[in-house]
Design an enzyme around this catalytic site. Structure first.
Site, PDB file in Angstrom:
ATOM      1  N   GLU A   1       0.756  -1.236   0.066  1.00 39.43           N
ATOM      2  CA  GLU A   1       0.018   0.027  -0.105  1.00 39.43           C
ATOM      3  C   GLU A   1       0.685   1.099  -0.094  1.00 39.43           C
ATOM      4  OE1 GLU A   1      -2.976  -2.880   1.800  1.00 39.43           O
ATOM      5  OE2 GLU A   1      -1.119  -2.310   2.449  1.00 39.43           O
ATOM      6  N   THR A   2       0.359   2.392  -0.353  1.00 37.36           N
ATOM      7  CA  THR A   2       0.828   3.818  -0.594  1.00 37.36           C
ATOM      8  C   THR A   2      -0.171   4.686   0.087  1.00 37.36           C
ATOM      9  OG1 THR A   2       2.521   3.353  -2.433  1.00 37.36           O
ATOM     10  CG2 THR A   2       1.792   5.606  -1.963  1.00 37.36           C
TER      11      THR A   2
END
Length: 306
Positions: free
Chosen positions: A49-50
């Site tokens: 995830e970012t």
């Protein structure tokens, strides 16, 4: 060439290169960037995830608040656990030093943060749903994980901590069985309940550890877990931990349970995840779920975009 500041942190650990890596990209106040561009940036980082963190005029308030968006490499998520804890630790230690409370606004709803001694406690938005229309079977588990054929599967349940995040929880008898789990490239495809048939699905394998009870205090339960989705093994999956904790708390009927979860050991990135569950008066639903963890900064820089 326009660019954005970013940092990376390792989450659910205080040791660099352990835990789960997270990129946090900051969007300056008043700057609009398209969703396809943000998705492309997340794909470039190629992490599970970012987070996109929007600068906030409320950062200096008594209870500061920020808006965040969470991206996998191919899709945006309404909520995810390790991005929440990682972002909370980052903003509280760098953007709001000295503050002990804050709010993060994500697509699943507002998340209240408490922060002390490098540890964030996040009151997680939840709408826990146990899927019952078409239960996932042992045969389907063995198809996903052929090395588990012949292993006793103590419990199988499909649960959504929030709509759009779905996990098949498979309880194994011991750590030897847990070590047999591998990334087979096969993605779980459960038949979800009709009103909940949307979003990401992963498989979580877990082994219960020690359980202790103290009169008048929360039950304490330890466990080890692994989260597999096709070719991906995640070092720490906060949303999966929250769903599992809520499911086990309701299953056990205890009003207050503190879970100590360890994930990522087999891939060399041990993650230490805490989840505190409070059930409602009926003891049949989660009233409050608090995700607990720390994070450590690893990198910083700028990412250019067109």
């Amino acid at each position: 060439m326009p660019s954005l500041e970013f940092v990376t942190v390792d989450v659910f650990t205080q040791t660099r290169f352990k835990g789960n890596p997270l990129a946090i990209v900051t969007i300056p106040s008043g700057l609009g960037i398209s969703t396809p561009t943000l998705q492309a940036i997340a794909r470039e980082f190629n992490l599970s995830e970012t987070v996109v963190l929007y600068e906030s005029l409320e950062a200096t308030a008594d209870i500061p608040a920020w808006t965040i968006r969470i991206f996998m490499t191919e899709a945006e998520l309404p909520f995810a656990g390790h991005p929440t804890i990682g972002t909370a630790c980052h903003v509280m230690s760098t953007l709001a030093p000295g503050k002990s409370r804050a709010v993060l606004h994500c697509k699943a709803g507002p998340i209240e943060i408490e922060y002390a001694n490098g540890v964030s406690r996040a009151s997680i938005p939840h709408n826990v749903h146990v899927h019952i229309e078409s239960p996932f079977t042992g045969t389907e588990v063995e198809t996903l994980q052929p090395k588990l054929k012949g292993t006793e599967l103590l419990n199988i349940a499909t649960v959504s901590p929030v709509k759009g995040m779905n996990f098949i929880y498979i309880q194994l008898p011991d750590l030897e069985a847990l070590a047999l789990v591998e990334c087979t490239g096969l993605k779980p495809a459960p038949t979800l309940d009709s009103a909940w048939n949307v979003g990401f699905c992963g498989s979580v394998f877990y082994v219960l550890g020690e359980r202790s009870t103290t009169p008048g205090r929360a039950v304490k339960q330890s466990l080890r877990m692994r989260m597999i989705e096709g070719i991906l093994e995640d070092p720490a999956t906060g949303s999966a931990a929250c769903g599992l904790a809520a499911f086990l708390a309701v299953k056990g009927g205890d009003r207050n349970v503190d879970f100590e979860m360890i994930q990522g050991v087999e891939m060399g990135r041990q993650s230490d995840i805490g989840v505190a569950v409070t059930l409602d008066r009926s003891a049949k639903a989660a009233e409050k779920i608090v995700l607990i963890g720390s994070a450590v900064k690893v990198m910083e820089g700028r990412v250019e975009y067109d």
